[in-house]
Design a protein around this motif. Structure first.
Motif, PDB file in Angstrom:
ATOM      1  N   ASN A  65       0.814  -1.218   0.000  1.00 21.58           N
ATOM      2  CA  ASN A  65       0.000   0.000   0.000  1.00 21.58           C
ATOM      3  C   ASN A  65       0.849   1.270   0.000  1.00 21.58           C
ATOM      4  N   GLY A  66       2.171   1.109  -0.085  1.00 18.33           N
ATOM      5  CA  GLY A  66       3.064   2.257  -0.186  1.00 18.33           C
ATOM      6  C   GLY A  66       3.375   2.963   1.114  1.00 18.33           C
ATOM      7  N   ASN A  67       3.133   2.294   2.262  1.00 20.72           N
ATOM      8  CA  ASN A  67       3.396   2.922   3.556  1.00 20.72           C
ATOM      9  C   ASN A  67       4.590   2.258   4.231  1.00 20.72           C
ATOM     10  N   ALA A  68       5.763   2.806   3.992  1.00 20.98           N
ATOM     11  CA  ALA A  68       6.990   2.239   4.548  1.00 20.98           C
ATOM     12  C   ALA A  68       7.073   2.447   6.053  1.00 20.98           C
ATOM     13  N   SER A  69       6.474   3.547   6.558  1.00 16.05           N
ATOM     14  CA  SER A  69       6.564   3.863   7.984  1.00 16.05           C
ATOM     15  C   SER A  69       5.917   2.788   8.850  1.00 16.05           C
ATOM     16  N   ILE A  70       4.716   2.352   8.463  1.00 17.62           N
ATOM     17  CA  ILE A  70       4.052   1.305   9.237  1.00 17.62           C
ATOM     18  C   ILE A  70       4.774  -0.027   9.052  1.00 17.62           C
ATOM     19  N   ALA A  71       5.249  -0.306   7.837  1.00 15.65           N
ATOM     20  CA  ALA A  71       5.953  -1.563   7.567  1.00 15.65           C
ATOM     21  C   ALA A  71       7.212  -1.679   8.424  1.00 15.65           C
ATOM     22  N   PHE A  72       8.042  -0.639   8.395  1.00 14.10           N
ATOM     23  CA  PHE A  72       9.296  -0.647   9.149  1.00 14.10           C
ATOM     24  C   PHE A  72       9.024  -0.510  10.642  1.00 14.10           C
ATOM     25  N   LYS A 202      -6.277  11.113  11.789  1.00  8.78           N
ATOM     26  CA  LYS A 202      -7.270  11.723  12.672  1.00  8.78           C
ATOM     27  C   LYS A 202      -6.630  12.288  13.936  1.00  8.78           C
ATOM     28  N   LEU A 203      -5.683  11.523  14.498  1.00  6.29           N
ATOM     29  CA  LEU A 203      -5.027  11.940  15.740  1.00  6.29           C
ATOM     30  C   LEU A 203      -3.851  12.873  15.486  1.00  6.29           C
ATOM     31  N   GLY A 204      -3.484  13.020  14.234  1.00  8.22           N
ATOM     32  CA  GLY A 204      -2.371  13.901  13.895  1.00  8.22           C
ATOM     33  C   GLY A 204      -1.018  13.362  14.325  1.00  8.22           C
ATOM     34  N   VAL A 205      -0.876  12.041  14.344  1.00  7.31           N
ATOM     35  CA  VAL A 205       0.406  11.438  14.742  1.00  7.31           C
ATOM     36  C   VAL A 205       1.028  10.761  13.524  1.00  7.31           C
ATOM     37  N   PRO A 206       2.351  10.660  13.475  1.00  3.78           N
ATOM     38  CA  PRO A 206       3.018  10.002  12.349  1.00  3.78           C
ATOM     39  C   PRO A 206       2.661   8.521  12.274  1.00  3.78           C
ATOM     40  N   ASP A 207       2.682   7.976  11.071  1.00  7.41           N
ATOM     41  CA  ASP A 207       2.393   6.549  10.873  1.00  7.41           C
ATOM     42  C   ASP A 207       3.362   5.660  11.643  1.00  7.41           C
ATOM     43  N   ILE A 208       4.610   6.122  11.801  1.00  7.69           N
ATOM     44  CA  ILE A 208       5.617   5.319  12.488  1.00  7.69           C
ATOM     45  C   ILE A 208       5.200   5.019  13.932  1.00  7.69           C
ATOM     46  N   ILE A 209       4.492   5.987  14.573  1.00  9.95           N
ATOM     47  CA  ILE A 209       4.039   5.785  15.948  1.00  9.95           C
ATOM     48  C   ILE A 209       2.977   4.698  16.004  1.00  9.95           C
ATOM     49  N   ILE A 210       2.038   4.723  15.045  1.00 10.59           N
ATOM     50  CA  ILE A 210       1.032   3.662  14.976  1.00 10.59           C
ATOM     51  C   ILE A 210       1.716   2.324  14.755  1.00 10.59           C
ATOM     52  N   GLY A 211       2.744   2.321  13.900  1.00  8.24           N
ATOM     53  CA  GLY A 211       3.452   1.082  13.585  1.00  8.24           C
ATOM     54  C   GLY A 211       4.152   0.471  14.779  1.00  8.24           C
ATOM     55  N   VAL A 212       4.868   1.304  15.566  1.00  4.19           N
ATOM     56  CA  VAL A 212       5.669   0.762  16.668  1.00  4.19           C
ATOM     57  C   VAL A 212       4.880   0.578  17.955  1.00  4.19           C
ATOM     58  N   THR A 213       3.641   1.061  18.009  1.00  2.00           N
ATOM     59  CA  THR A 213       2.843   0.906  19.230  1.00  2.00           C
ATOM     60  C   THR A 213       1.675  -0.049  19.006  1.00  2.00           C
TER      61      THR A 213
END
Length: 321
Positions: A65-72, A202-213
Protein backbone atom coordinates in the motif's frame (compact mmCIF):
# COMPACT_ATOMS: atom_id res chain seq x y z
CA UNK A 1 -20.83 5.74 14.30
CA UNK A 2 -18.98 6.89 11.20
CA UNK A 3 -16.28 8.53 13.34
CA UNK A 4 -15.66 5.36 15.33
CA UNK A 5 -15.70 3.04 12.30
CA UNK A 6 -11.88 3.15 11.67
CA UNK A 7 -11.24 2.21 15.31
CA UNK A 8 -13.72 -0.70 15.13
CA UNK A 9 -12.23 -1.92 11.84
CA UNK A 10 -8.70 -1.58 13.29
CA UNK A 11 -9.76 -3.75 16.26
CA UNK A 12 -11.49 -6.19 13.91
CA UNK A 13 -8.24 -6.44 11.93
CA UNK A 14 -6.39 -7.37 15.15
CA UNK A 15 -8.88 -10.11 15.97
CA UNK A 16 -8.85 -11.48 12.41
CA UNK A 17 -5.03 -11.62 12.33
CA UNK A 18 -4.71 -13.39 15.68
CA UNK A 19 -7.49 -15.92 15.06
CA UNK A 20 -6.63 -16.38 11.40
CA UNK A 21 -2.95 -17.02 12.03
CA UNK A 22 -3.83 -19.45 14.84
CA UNK A 23 -6.03 -21.54 12.51
CA UNK A 24 -3.51 -21.28 9.69
CA UNK A 25 -0.64 -22.48 11.90
CA UNK A 26 -2.59 -25.48 13.23
CA UNK A 27 -3.71 -26.49 9.76
CA UNK A 28 -0.25 -26.01 8.26
CA UNK A 29 1.37 -28.24 10.89
CA UNK A 30 -1.30 -30.92 10.30
CA UNK A 31 -0.70 -30.78 6.54
CA UNK A 32 3.06 -31.02 7.08
CA UNK A 33 2.60 -34.14 9.23
CA UNK A 34 0.28 -35.70 6.67
CA UNK A 35 2.96 -35.12 4.04
CA UNK A 36 5.41 -36.81 6.48
CA UNK A 37 7.56 -33.74 6.98
CA UNK A 38 9.80 -34.63 9.97
CA UNK A 39 8.84 -33.02 13.30
CA UNK A 40 12.34 -31.62 13.56
CA UNK A 41 11.85 -29.57 10.39
CA UNK A 42 8.37 -28.47 11.46
CA UNK A 43 9.74 -27.15 14.75
CA UNK A 44 12.90 -25.56 13.38
CA UNK A 45 11.34 -23.83 10.38
CA UNK A 46 7.59 -24.02 9.91
CA UNK A 47 6.44 -23.02 13.41
CA UNK A 48 8.93 -20.15 13.69
CA UNK A 49 7.87 -18.70 10.34
CA UNK A 50 4.16 -19.15 11.05
CA UNK A 51 4.33 -17.41 14.44
CA UNK A 52 5.86 -14.39 12.69
CA UNK A 53 3.07 -14.47 10.11
CA UNK A 54 1.11 -11.51 11.61
CA UNK A 55 4.15 -9.19 11.44
CA UNK A 56 5.04 -10.40 7.94
CA UNK A 57 1.49 -9.92 6.66
CA UNK A 58 1.05 -6.45 8.18
CA UNK A 59 4.43 -5.15 6.99
CA UNK A 60 4.00 -6.65 3.53
CA UNK A 61 0.51 -5.19 3.25
CA UNK A 62 1.90 -1.81 4.32
CA UNK A 63 4.64 -2.04 1.69
CA UNK A 64 2.14 -2.99 -1.01
CA UNK A 65 0.00 0.00 0.00
CA UNK A 66 3.06 2.26 -0.19
CA UNK A 67 3.40 2.92 3.56
CA UNK A 68 6.99 2.24 4.55
CA UNK A 69 6.56 3.86 7.98
CA UNK A 70 4.05 1.31 9.24
CA UNK A 71 5.95 -1.56 7.57
CA UNK A 72 9.30 -0.65 9.15
CA UNK A 73 7.72 0.59 12.39
CA UNK A 74 5.83 -2.67 12.86
CA UNK A 75 9.03 -4.72 12.59
CA UNK A 76 11.01 -2.45 14.93
CA UNK A 77 8.11 -2.08 17.35
CA UNK A 78 7.62 -5.85 17.49
CA UNK A 79 11.29 -6.36 18.38
CA UNK A 80 11.02 -3.74 21.15
CA UNK A 81 7.72 -5.18 22.44
CA UNK A 82 8.94 -8.80 22.30
CA UNK A 83 12.17 -7.99 24.15
CA UNK A 84 11.39 -5.10 26.46
CA UNK A 85 7.80 -5.85 27.43
CA UNK A 86 7.09 -9.56 26.87
CA UNK A 87 10.46 -11.02 27.85
CA UNK A 88 11.01 -8.36 30.52
CA UNK A 89 7.66 -9.28 32.08
CA UNK A 90 8.55 -12.97 31.87
CA UNK A 91 11.81 -12.34 33.76
CA UNK A 92 10.03 -10.29 36.46
CA UNK A 93 7.38 -12.95 37.05
CA UNK A 94 9.53 -16.08 36.85
CA UNK A 95 13.29 -15.24 36.94
CA UNK A 96 13.96 -18.02 34.37
CA UNK A 97 17.06 -20.20 34.52
CA UNK A 98 19.60 -19.74 31.75
CA UNK A 99 19.62 -23.07 29.95
CA UNK A 100 21.80 -23.99 26.98
CA UNK A 101 24.06 -20.98 27.55
CA UNK A 102 26.11 -21.44 24.38
CA UNK A 103 23.04 -21.62 22.19
CA UNK A 104 21.47 -18.62 23.95
CA UNK A 105 24.64 -16.58 23.51
CA UNK A 106 25.03 -17.63 19.89
CA UNK A 107 21.43 -16.72 19.07
CA UNK A 108 21.69 -13.46 20.99
CA UNK A 109 24.89 -12.43 19.23
CA UNK A 110 23.38 -13.31 15.85
CA UNK A 111 20.46 -10.98 16.65
CA UNK A 112 22.93 -8.24 17.66
CA UNK A 113 24.80 -8.78 14.37
CA UNK A 114 21.55 -8.40 12.39
CA UNK A 115 20.59 -5.24 14.29
CA UNK A 116 24.10 -3.86 13.70
CA UNK A 117 23.78 -4.70 10.00
CA UNK A 118 20.39 -2.98 9.82
CA UNK A 119 21.76 0.07 11.67
CA UNK A 120 24.83 0.28 9.43
CA UNK A 121 22.82 0.12 6.20
CA UNK A 122 20.43 2.75 7.55
CA UNK A 123 23.23 5.19 8.45
CA UNK A 124 25.46 4.59 5.42
CA UNK A 125 22.90 4.34 2.62
CA UNK A 126 19.95 6.20 4.13
CA UNK A 127 17.61 3.43 2.97
CA UNK A 128 16.82 -0.24 3.21
CA UNK A 129 16.96 -1.05 -0.48
CA UNK A 130 15.42 -3.89 -2.42
CA UNK A 131 18.91 -5.44 -2.71
CA UNK A 132 19.23 -5.34 1.08
CA UNK A 133 15.80 -6.94 1.37
CA UNK A 134 16.84 -9.82 -0.88
CA UNK A 135 20.07 -10.15 1.12
CA UNK A 136 18.06 -10.53 4.34
CA UNK A 137 15.85 -13.14 2.67
CA UNK A 138 19.03 -14.98 1.64
CA UNK A 139 20.19 -14.90 5.27
CA UNK A 140 16.75 -16.28 6.20
CA UNK A 141 17.33 -19.36 4.02
CA UNK A 142 20.75 -19.94 5.63
CA UNK A 143 19.28 -19.37 9.10
CA UNK A 144 16.53 -21.95 8.58
CA UNK A 145 19.04 -24.42 7.11
CA UNK A 146 21.26 -23.96 10.17
CA UNK A 147 18.24 -24.47 12.48
CA UNK A 148 17.43 -27.79 10.81
CA UNK A 149 21.07 -28.90 10.94
CA UNK A 150 21.43 -27.82 14.57
CA UNK A 151 18.18 -29.53 15.56
CA UNK A 152 19.28 -32.80 13.96
CA UNK A 153 22.53 -32.74 15.94
CA UNK A 154 20.84 -31.92 19.27
CA UNK A 155 19.78 -34.77 21.55
CA UNK A 156 16.01 -35.07 21.65
CA UNK A 157 13.35 -37.48 22.73
CA UNK A 158 12.41 -39.89 20.00
CA UNK A 159 8.71 -39.54 19.38
CA UNK A 160 6.60 -42.45 18.25
CA UNK A 161 5.59 -42.31 14.63
CA UNK A 162 1.85 -42.09 15.20
CA UNK A 163 -0.51 -42.33 12.31
CA UNK A 164 -2.25 -39.09 11.42
CA UNK A 165 -6.04 -39.29 11.34
CA UNK A 166 -7.26 -38.91 7.75
CA UNK A 167 -11.06 -39.07 7.93
CA UNK A 168 -13.09 -36.95 5.51
CA UNK A 169 -14.23 -34.77 8.40
CA UNK A 170 -10.68 -34.06 9.59
CA UNK A 171 -9.44 -33.38 6.06
CA UNK A 172 -12.34 -30.99 5.45
CA UNK A 173 -11.80 -29.28 8.82
CA UNK A 174 -8.08 -28.65 8.25
CA UNK A 175 -8.60 -27.57 4.64
CA UNK A 176 -11.21 -25.04 5.77
CA UNK A 177 -9.00 -23.87 8.67
CA UNK A 178 -6.08 -23.39 6.26
CA UNK A 179 -8.09 -21.40 3.70
CA UNK A 180 -10.11 -19.38 6.21
CA UNK A 181 -7.03 -18.78 8.38
CA UNK A 182 -4.87 -17.36 5.60
CA UNK A 183 -7.84 -15.33 4.28
CA UNK A 184 -8.58 -13.82 7.70
CA UNK A 185 -4.89 -13.00 8.19
CA UNK A 186 -4.56 -11.26 4.82
CA UNK A 187 -7.82 -9.29 5.15
CA UNK A 188 -7.07 -8.50 8.80
CA UNK A 189 -3.63 -7.14 7.90
CA UNK A 190 -5.18 -4.94 5.22
CA UNK A 191 -7.80 -3.61 7.67
CA UNK A 192 -5.12 -2.97 10.27
CA UNK A 193 -2.87 -1.03 7.91
CA UNK A 194 -5.51 1.06 6.14
CA UNK A 195 -7.42 1.98 9.29
CA UNK A 196 -4.17 2.53 11.17
CA UNK A 197 -3.32 5.20 8.61
CA UNK A 198 -6.77 6.78 9.01
CA UNK A 199 -6.44 6.81 12.82
CA UNK A 200 -2.96 8.32 12.55
CA UNK A 201 -4.32 11.12 10.34
CA UNK A 202 -7.27 11.72 12.67
CA UNK A 203 -5.03 11.94 15.74
CA UNK A 204 -2.37 13.90 13.90
CA UNK A 205 0.41 11.44 14.74
CA UNK A 206 3.02 10.00 12.35
CA UNK A 207 2.39 6.55 10.87
CA UNK A 208 5.62 5.32 12.49
CA UNK A 209 4.04 5.78 15.95
CA UNK A 210 1.03 3.66 14.98
CA UNK A 211 3.45 1.08 13.58
CA UNK A 212 5.67 0.76 16.67
CA UNK A 213 2.84 0.91 19.23
CA UNK A 214 -0.64 -0.36 18.35
CA UNK A 215 0.25 -2.41 15.29
CA UNK A 216 3.42 -3.87 16.81
CA UNK A 217 1.68 -4.81 20.06
CA UNK A 218 -1.18 -6.45 18.19
CA UNK A 219 1.07 -8.53 15.97
CA UNK A 220 3.16 -9.52 19.02
CA UNK A 221 0.17 -11.08 20.80
CA UNK A 222 1.17 -14.65 19.73
CA UNK A 223 4.54 -14.19 21.48
CA UNK A 224 2.76 -12.79 24.57
CA UNK A 225 0.41 -15.79 24.72
CA UNK A 226 3.42 -18.12 24.32
CA UNK A 227 5.23 -16.33 27.17
CA UNK A 228 2.22 -16.61 29.51
CA UNK A 229 1.81 -20.30 28.64
CA UNK A 230 5.51 -20.89 29.25
CA UNK A 231 5.29 -19.23 32.68
CA UNK A 232 2.29 -21.36 33.69
CA UNK A 233 3.99 -24.55 32.50
CA UNK A 234 7.37 -23.47 33.96
CA UNK A 235 8.98 -23.86 30.53
CA UNK A 236 10.65 -20.46 30.57
CA UNK A 237 13.36 -21.36 28.07
CA UNK A 238 10.61 -21.72 25.45
CA UNK A 239 9.62 -18.09 25.97
CA UNK A 240 13.21 -16.82 25.73
CA UNK A 241 13.92 -18.89 22.61
CA UNK A 242 10.63 -17.84 21.01
CA UNK A 243 11.34 -14.14 21.61
CA UNK A 244 14.89 -14.32 20.24
CA UNK A 245 13.72 -16.32 17.22
CA UNK A 246 10.83 -13.92 16.59
CA UNK A 247 13.20 -10.94 16.74
CA UNK A 248 15.61 -12.53 14.26
CA UNK A 249 12.74 -13.25 11.88
CA UNK A 250 11.44 -9.70 12.27
CA UNK A 251 14.71 -8.54 10.70
CA UNK A 252 15.43 -11.14 8.04
CA UNK A 253 11.85 -12.13 7.16
CA UNK A 254 9.60 -9.14 7.95
CA UNK A 255 11.99 -6.33 6.99
CA UNK A 256 13.54 -8.46 4.25
CA UNK A 257 10.19 -9.27 2.65
CA UNK A 258 8.66 -5.79 2.98
CA UNK A 259 11.78 -3.95 1.74
CA UNK A 260 12.02 -6.27 -1.27
CA UNK A 261 8.49 -5.07 -2.10
CA UNK A 262 9.01 -1.40 -1.20
CA UNK A 263 12.49 0.00 -0.39
CA UNK A 264 12.50 2.17 2.77
CA UNK A 265 13.87 5.69 2.79
CA UNK A 266 15.16 6.02 6.35
CA UNK A 267 13.64 9.02 8.13
CA UNK A 268 15.76 11.18 10.51
CA UNK A 269 13.74 10.10 13.58
CA UNK A 270 14.36 6.46 12.70
CA UNK A 271 18.12 7.07 12.85
CA UNK A 272 18.17 9.34 15.90
CA UNK A 273 15.59 7.54 18.02
CA UNK A 274 13.86 4.33 16.92
CA UNK A 275 16.76 2.21 15.67
CA UNK A 276 19.21 3.14 18.49
CA UNK A 277 16.58 2.64 21.20
CA UNK A 278 15.41 -0.74 19.91
CA UNK A 279 19.04 -1.81 19.42
CA UNK A 280 19.71 -0.77 23.02
CA UNK A 281 16.85 -2.91 24.38
CA UNK A 282 18.19 -5.93 22.47
CA UNK A 283 21.70 -5.29 23.82
CA UNK A 284 20.29 -5.24 27.38
CA UNK A 285 18.91 -8.75 26.95
CA UNK A 286 22.13 -10.12 25.48
CA UNK A 287 24.22 -8.38 28.17
CA UNK A 288 22.13 -9.93 30.97
CA UNK A 289 22.48 -13.38 29.37
CA UNK A 290 26.27 -13.03 29.69
CA UNK A 291 26.36 -11.40 33.15
CA UNK A 292 24.09 -13.91 34.87
CA UNK A 293 25.49 -17.38 35.41
CA UNK A 294 22.46 -19.46 36.42
CA UNK A 295 19.32 -17.40 35.89
CA UNK A 296 18.02 -13.97 35.01
CA UNK A 297 17.44 -11.58 37.92
CA UNK A 298 14.15 -9.82 38.61
CA UNK A 299 15.83 -6.42 38.33
CA UNK A 300 16.93 -7.36 34.80
CA UNK A 301 13.28 -7.61 33.81
CA UNK A 302 12.41 -4.37 35.61
CA UNK A 303 15.12 -2.54 33.69
CA UNK A 304 14.00 -4.02 30.37
CA UNK A 305 10.32 -3.16 30.93
CA UNK A 306 11.41 0.29 32.12
CA UNK A 307 13.46 0.83 28.97
CA UNK A 308 10.49 -0.17 26.80
CA UNK A 309 8.14 2.08 28.81
CA UNK A 310 10.56 5.00 28.38
CA UNK A 311 10.74 4.32 24.63
CA UNK A 312 6.95 4.45 24.31
CA UNK A 313 6.61 7.44 26.67
CA UNK A 314 9.06 9.65 24.79
CA UNK A 315 7.56 8.49 21.51
CA UNK A 316 3.95 9.27 22.45
CA UNK A 317 4.74 12.58 24.17
CA UNK A 318 6.86 13.69 21.23
CA UNK A 319 10.00 14.17 23.36
CA UNK A 320 12.16 12.17 20.97
CA UNK A 321 15.89 12.62 20.71
Amino acid sequence: MKESLPYLLFLLGFIMIIKGSDWFIDATIWIAKVLRVPNIIIGATLVSICTTLPEAMVSSSSAINGNASIAFGNALGSIACNTGFILGLTIILSTPAILQRKKLHRTGMFLVFLMALLTTFSFVFGEISRVTGFMFLGILVLYLYHNIKDAKMSPAEVAEDKAIAMTKGIIAKNTIMFLVGITLTVIGADLLVKNGEIIAQKLGVPDIIIGVTLTAFGTSLPELVTAITAIVKKAHDISIGNVLGANILNVILVIGLSSSILPFDIQPSWLSYHIPFVFGIVLLLVLFSFLNKKKFRRWNGVLMVGAYAAYIYFLVTGNML
